[in-house]
Design a protein around this motif. Sequence first.
Motif, mmCIF file in Angstrom:
data_model
loop_
_atom_site.group_PDB
_atom_site.id
_atom_site.type_symbol
_atom_site.label_atom_id
_atom_site.label_comp_id
_atom_site.label_asym_id
_atom_site.label_seq_id
_atom_site.Cartn_x
_atom_site.Cartn_y
_atom_site.Cartn_z
ATOM 1 N N ARG A 52 -46.246 45.855 -22.750
ATOM 2 C CA ARG A 52 -47.537 46.552 -22.022
ATOM 3 C C ARG A 52 -47.340 47.950 -22.148
ATOM 4 O O ARG A 52 -48.323 48.727 -22.526
ATOM 5 C CB ARG A 52 -47.840 46.393 -20.740
ATOM 6 C CG ARG A 52 -48.014 44.633 -20.466
ATOM 7 C CD ARG A 52 -48.479 44.728 -19.026
ATOM 8 N NE ARG A 52 -48.410 43.254 -18.424
ATOM 9 C CZ ARG A 52 -49.389 42.907 -17.551
ATOM 10 N NH1 ARG A 52 -50.308 43.873 -17.143
ATOM 11 N NH2 ARG A 52 -49.485 41.689 -17.011
ATOM 12 N N LYS A 56 -48.999 50.929 -24.395
ATOM 13 C CA LYS A 56 -49.881 52.124 -23.720
ATOM 14 C C LYS A 56 -49.228 53.461 -24.502
ATOM 15 O O LYS A 56 -49.938 54.410 -24.060
ATOM 16 C CB LYS A 56 -49.543 51.885 -22.369
ATOM 17 C CG LYS A 56 -50.756 52.382 -21.576
ATOM 18 C CD LYS A 56 -50.678 51.831 -20.016
ATOM 19 C CE LYS A 56 -49.227 51.853 -19.401
ATOM 20 N NZ LYS A 56 -49.370 51.800 -18.094
ATOM 21 N N HIS A 140 -37.398 48.523 -0.475
ATOM 22 C CA HIS A 140 -38.513 47.477 -0.546
ATOM 23 C C HIS A 140 -39.313 47.900 -1.536
ATOM 24 O O HIS A 140 -39.956 49.023 -1.698
ATOM 25 C CB HIS A 140 -39.197 47.491 0.901
ATOM 26 C CG HIS A 140 -40.279 46.528 0.867
ATOM 27 N ND1 HIS A 140 -41.379 46.529 1.623
ATOM 28 C CD2 HIS A 140 -40.418 45.350 0.241
ATOM 29 C CE1 HIS A 140 -41.984 45.401 1.704
ATOM 30 N NE2 HIS A 140 -41.821 44.778 0.699
ATOM 31 N N ASN A 143 -45.096 44.878 -5.810
ATOM 32 C CA ASN A 143 -45.315 43.908 -7.160
ATOM 33 C C ASN A 143 -46.656 44.718 -7.677
ATOM 34 O O ASN A 143 -47.596 44.537 -6.532
ATOM 35 C CB ASN A 143 -45.395 42.687 -6.532
ATOM 36 C CG ASN A 143 -45.528 41.535 -7.764
ATOM 37 O OD1 ASN A 143 -45.161 41.826 -8.777
ATOM 38 N ND2 ASN A 143 -46.159 40.435 -7.403
ATOM 39 N N ASN A 190 -45.781 45.981 5.814
ATOM 40 C CA ASN A 190 -46.328 44.763 6.072
ATOM 41 C C ASN A 190 -47.034 44.611 7.522
ATOM 42 O O ASN A 190 -47.784 43.774 7.772
ATOM 43 C CB ASN A 190 -45.489 43.532 5.905
ATOM 44 C CG ASN A 190 -45.347 43.292 4.304
ATOM 45 O OD1 ASN A 190 -46.547 43.099 3.702
ATOM 46 N ND2 ASN A 190 -44.375 43.170 3.670
HETATM 47 N N1 CAA Z 1 -45.523 45.333 -15.847
HETATM 48 C C1 CAA Z 1 -45.984 46.564 -16.566
HETATM 49 N N2 CAA Z 1 -47.178 46.973 -16.507
HETATM 50 C C2 CAA Z 1 -48.264 46.299 -15.711
HETATM 51 C C3 CAA Z 1 -47.906 45.211 -15.082
HETATM 52 C C4 CAA Z 1 -46.425 44.705 -15.052
HETATM 53 N N3 CAA Z 1 -46.102 43.585 -14.434
HETATM 54 N N4 CAA Z 1 -48.877 44.332 -14.426
HETATM 55 C C5 CAA Z 1 -49.870 45.402 -14.697
HETATM 56 N N5 CAA Z 1 -49.501 46.530 -15.541
HETATM 57 C C6 CAA Z 1 -50.437 47.571 -15.994
HETATM 58 C C7 CAA Z 1 -51.335 47.189 -17.018
HETATM 59 O O1 CAA Z 1 -50.627 47.104 -18.444
HETATM 60 C C8 CAA Z 1 -52.321 48.397 -16.884
HETATM 61 O O2 CAA Z 1 -51.933 49.452 -17.638
HETATM 62 P P1 CAA Z 1 -53.169 50.431 -18.105
HETATM 63 O O3 CAA Z 1 -54.022 50.854 -16.748
HETATM 64 O O4 CAA Z 1 -52.475 51.632 -18.314
HETATM 65 O O5 CAA Z 1 -53.778 49.750 -19.206
HETATM 66 C C9 CAA Z 1 -52.310 48.607 -15.422
HETATM 67 O O6 CAA Z 1 -51.060 48.003 -14.933
HETATM 68 C C10 CAA Z 1 -53.327 47.741 -14.620
HETATM 69 O O7 CAA Z 1 -53.263 46.473 -15.316
HETATM 70 P P2 CAA Z 1 -54.559 45.465 -15.616
HETATM 71 O O8 CAA Z 1 -55.499 46.240 -16.511
HETATM 72 O O9 CAA Z 1 -53.949 44.156 -16.095
HETATM 73 O O10 CAA Z 1 -55.264 44.979 -14.257
HETATM 74 P P3 CAA Z 1 -55.711 45.782 -12.964
HETATM 75 O O11 CAA Z 1 -56.414 46.926 -13.311
HETATM 76 O O12 CAA Z 1 -56.638 44.722 -12.462
HETATM 77 O O13 CAA Z 1 -54.668 46.122 -12.068
HETATM 78 C C11 CAA Z 1 -53.065 45.695 -10.503
HETATM 79 C C12 CAA Z 1 -53.505 45.091 -11.880
HETATM 80 C C13 CAA Z 1 -52.088 46.778 -11.167
HETATM 81 C C14 CAA Z 1 -52.041 44.611 -9.884
HETATM 82 C C15 CAA Z 1 -53.955 45.945 -9.314
HETATM 83 O O14 CAA Z 1 -54.917 44.854 -9.325
HETATM 84 C C16 CAA Z 1 -53.342 46.294 -8.055
HETATM 85 O O15 CAA Z 1 -52.869 47.447 -7.870
HETATM 86 N N6 CAA Z 1 -53.446 45.382 -7.059
HETATM 87 C C17 CAA Z 1 -52.851 45.624 -5.722
HETATM 88 C C18 CAA Z 1 -51.364 45.112 -5.848
HETATM 89 C C19 CAA Z 1 -50.793 45.462 -4.631
HETATM 90 O O16 CAA Z 1 -51.226 45.761 -3.535
HETATM 91 N N7 CAA Z 1 -49.338 45.200 -4.671
HETATM 92 C C20 CAA Z 1 -48.689 45.331 -3.552
HETATM 93 C C21 CAA Z 1 -48.583 43.837 -2.907
HETATM 94 S S1 CAA Z 1 -47.348 43.969 -1.488
HETATM 95 C C22 CAA Z 1 -45.822 43.591 -1.973
HETATM 96 O O17 CAA Z 1 -45.579 43.684 -3.133
HETATM 97 C C23 CAA Z 1 -44.685 43.530 -1.153
HETATM 98 C C24 CAA Z 1 -44.743 42.927 0.081
HETATM 99 O O18 CAA Z 1 -44.088 43.287 0.940
HETATM 100 C C25 CAA Z 1 -45.446 41.669 0.353
#
Ligand code: CAA
Length: 283
Positions: A52, A56, A140, A143, A190
């Motif tokens: 990805r 990009k 920490h 994701n 959290n």
């Molecule tokens: N690796 C590399 N790149 C990634 C990726 C991965 N695993 N997942 C997504 N991307 C990239 C995509 O290629 C895309 O890049 P461009 O914008 O440059 O094209 C960008 O990230 C956005 O992805 P998508 O277009 O596929 O999808 P989206 O715009 O819906 O975004 C998301 C997806 C980034 C997950 C967004 O929905 C988001 O930020 N969600 C909230 C995530 C969040 O809150 N995470 C924290 C969770 S809590 C935690 O992790 C810890 C805990 O303690 C519980």
Amino acid sequence: MEVTKFGVVGAGQMGNGIAHVAALAGLEVVLSDVAEGVLQKAMATIAKNMDRQVAKGTVSAAQKDEALARITTTTSLEAFAGCQLVVEAVVEDFAVKAEVFRKLDGLLPESAILASNTSSISITKLAGVTGRPDRFIGMHFFNPVPVMQLVEIVRGIATSAETFQTVEALAKRMGKTPVEVNDFPGFVSNRVLMPMINEAIYAVYEGVATPEAVDAVMKLGMNHPMGPLQLADFIGLDTCLAILKVLYEGFGDPKYRPCPLLVKMVDAGWLGRKSGRGFYQYN
Ligand code: CAA
């Protein structure tokens, strides 16, 4: 201390993301899990996610290949012996993590730092199972690790200034923004996020609205990239429940009581995206 060889225990969604970012930052990475199949799946995920970035234009095809070649996979913790820092990213369960740290403590050189990617478990308590609480810290990640900017760096009661500085510098080298917090249940991330997710689940449980409506309110009204229930499925409902239990037990405050609907869904094996079903259906 400069870190050049970096270990990651656990190749699930957090572990493979941490290995991905570390390898792209030029570190030699050792990635372990209990089964060969999990490691193969993790390497395929890392390659797919790097693709990805290649598509990009933020990573070149050559950088991707070099980074992948810097990752060694193993099913044995002995392979971590030459690492200056090992971060643990196994299941959110104190006993499982403690066992990993006891073993690592016996294997690694005295100067090495042990870090946990735990979302909520006490860093001080985990450090207590090792003989190096001054060289123990919370690192920490969030994701998807390649995308999210933050590393919440959690200081246990005995974490030394040198350990903190090493890990802070490493997080920056990995292209992340470190934020320092102290060791309290759920840290900052959290402690703030999980009550919102739990409240969203209560809203569904009490029939206030459907999951789709709850998520639409938070996405369109608050500009969150994902609604809280979509995010809960993304994190894993078992992980959300484990974190809420740590908050509930740690503070003894009923405001953190996990919603019975969350408990029921986890009992049913509806764990969110990874199991194919949570608040939404994934296959
Ligand atoms: N690796 C590399 N790149 C990634 C990726 C991965 N695993 N997942 C997504 N991307 C990239 C995509 O290629 C895309 O890049 P461009 O914008 O440059 O094209 C960008 O990230 C956005 O992805 P998508 O277009 O596929 O999808 P989206 O715009 O819906 O975004 C998301 C997806 C980034 C997950 C967004 O929905 C988001 O930020 N969600 C909230 C995530 C969040 O809150 N995470 C924290 C969770 S809590 C935690 O992790 C810890 C805990 O303690 C519980």
